[in-house]
Design an enzyme around this catalytic site. Structure first.
Site, PDB file in Angstrom:
ATOM      1  CG  ASP A  85      38.926  33.077  44.823  1.00 43.04           C
ATOM      2  OD1 ASP A  85      37.784  32.698  45.124  1.00 43.04           O
ATOM      3  OD2 ASP A  85      39.958  32.437  45.097  1.00 43.04           O
TER       4      ASP A  85
ATOM      5  CE  LYS B 187      35.959  27.118  43.695  1.00 46.08           C
ATOM      6  NZ  LYS B 187      36.908  26.761  42.602  1.00 46.08           N
TER       7      LYS B 187
HETATM    8  O1  MRU Z   1      39.216  26.875  44.089  1.00 43.23           O
HETATM    9  P1  MRU Z   1      39.262  27.272  45.545  1.00 43.23           P
HETATM   10  O2  MRU Z   1      38.813  26.193  46.456  1.00 43.23           O
HETATM   11  O3  MRU Z   1      40.621  27.837  45.902  1.00 43.23           O
HETATM   12  O4  MRU Z   1      38.222  28.448  45.634  1.00 43.23           O
HETATM   13  C1  MRU Z   1      38.059  29.083  46.869  1.00 43.23           C
HETATM   14  C2  MRU Z   1      37.012  30.119  46.912  1.00 43.23           C
HETATM   15  O5  MRU Z   1      36.397  30.444  45.930  1.00 43.23           O
HETATM   16  C3  MRU Z   1      36.845  30.831  48.223  1.00 43.23           C
HETATM   17  O6  MRU Z   1      35.540  31.282  48.361  1.00 43.23           O
HETATM   18  C4  MRU Z   1      37.785  32.043  48.282  1.00 43.23           C
HETATM   19  O7  MRU Z   1      39.084  31.671  47.903  1.00 43.23           O
HETATM   20  C5  MRU Z   1      37.818  32.644  49.618  1.00 43.23           C
HETATM   21  S1  MRU Z   1      38.673  31.622  50.817  1.00 43.23           S
HETATM   22  C6  MRU Z   1      38.694  32.526  52.264  1.00 43.23           C
END
Ligand code: MRU
Length: 340
Positions: A228, A239
């Site tokens: 992220d 995550k």
């Molecule tokens: O809370 P989320 O589902 O938006 O978290 C998503 C993640 O952590 C993904 O690994 C990250 O955004 C990469 S998506 C290509």
């Protein structure tokens, strides 16, 4: 704006629709995201989720609002509201910074539309390059473990870590994928399992707590996750649960790779300590909800800690697989992610 469709976004007759990622895989519901309030709600509930997708959906909506006749002042407020809708994934801020430049052009409607479409097209290309660069690292016969959801649902293209897995599978190098369910919101159990099934890639779903024993039994050859936000020192926010996997990988001497587009880089963020981590509602940990209904198992007044992301320190990462290629730990230490 021209009509367009990705796995989880659609622009149809100048209106934005999103595939509700909260009700997948049991239901495929396309929901309207016609206003800032609607899209912010979808982002908060994770009906729209995944770092690249959040940024792209916000950019498309902004362009469509311009086409619908909103004033530059209204658009500037909309941009700021969307920018604040989730704090951790920097793709949202990076994409909206680009849109802000378009907002300063003489023909705002055309400039915003052009830029939003460019960002969508760019994301597709970035995913392709990540998939190719990452697949080259996958050894034949690999059993890979992944976390959360980093596939087509989370991007405009083939995905990031899941795009790598898909590409390596198509090259005959992936024997098996272990999918961590990804508590509390089950992006692995609901979304990655569904996408792998659709792609015909053999997988098994595991509870997050099963990863250690699998690694101990030598059932995992490499771990692939998304990001992220990547800080200038190489620390990665992803995550919640990603950090535990990186520690386990280090202990078991298993390669741990992070796949992400350049839009996930935050060169002005010195280290993981400076990455804002979203805290979410207690009820997500107290039970579970989805198209299957809602259940709570924790006591009514249970006290809960629910950070949506954690930070994996750079020293636990074997390689950062970007659209520009593989960045090694030595290159990160030499300043590859520092501001130019
Ligand atoms: O809370 P989320 O589902 O938006 O978290 C998503 C993640 O952590 C993904 O690994 C990250 O955004 C990469 S998506 C290509």
């Amino acid at each position: 704006m021209q009509n367009l469709k990705t796995a989880s976004l659609e622009v149809k007759q100048n209106q934005l629709w999103i595939l509700c990622q909260q009700s997948l895989p049991q239901q495929q519901n396309w929901l309207p995201a016609h206003t800032v309030e609607q899209l912010v709600h979808h982002i908060h509930t994770l009906s729209v989720r995944g770092a690249p997708l959040i940024g792209l959906s916000a950019s498309l909506l902004l362009a469509l609002l311009a086409e619908s006749g909103q004033s530059p002042q209204q658009l500037a407020i909309a941009l700021d509201t969307l920018r604040a809708s989730r704090p951790t994934a920097v793709n949202l801020m990076n994409n909206l910074d680009q849109m802000k430049l378009a907002l300063a052009e003489p023909d705002i409607v055309s400039a915003l539309s052009k830029e939003a479409l460019r960002l969508v097209e760019e994301d597709k290309q970035l995913c392709e390059r990540i998939a190719n660069a990452g697949a080259a690292l996958v050894k034949p016969g690999s059993r890979l473990l992944t976390h959360c959801n980093t596939g087509g649902l989370a991007t405009a293209g083939v995905g990031t870590a899941l795009g790598v897995i898909q590409r390596a599978f198509s090259q005959g190098k992936v024997n098996h994928v272990w999918v961590g369910e990804t508590r509390p919101l089950l992006q692995g159990g609901r979304l990655t399992a569904w996408e792998l099934g659709e792609l015909g890639i053999p997988y098994q779903l595991i509870c997050d707590s099963m990863a250690a024993s699998l690694m101990g039994k030598k059932q995992v050859d490499a771990i692939w996750v998304g990001a992220d936000r990547i800080a200038a020192n190489g620390d990665v926010a992803n995550k919640i649960g990603t950090y535990s996997l990186a520690v386990l990988a280090h202990h078991h001497q298993i390669p741990f790779y992070v796949a992400a587009p350049g839009t996930t880089l935050d060169t002005h963020c010195p280290s993981g300590d400076a990455i804002p981590i979203e805290q979410r509602a207690a009820r997500e940990v107290m039970g579970v909800a989805g198209s299957f209904g809602e259940v709570q198992w924790a006591p009514e007044h249970a006290r809960v800690y629910n950070p949506a992301f954690d930070v994996t320190p750079a020293e636990l990462i074997s390689g950062w697989v970007l659209d520009t290629g593989v960045v090694t730990p030595a290159q990160v230490q030499a300043g590859a992610f520092q501001p130019k």
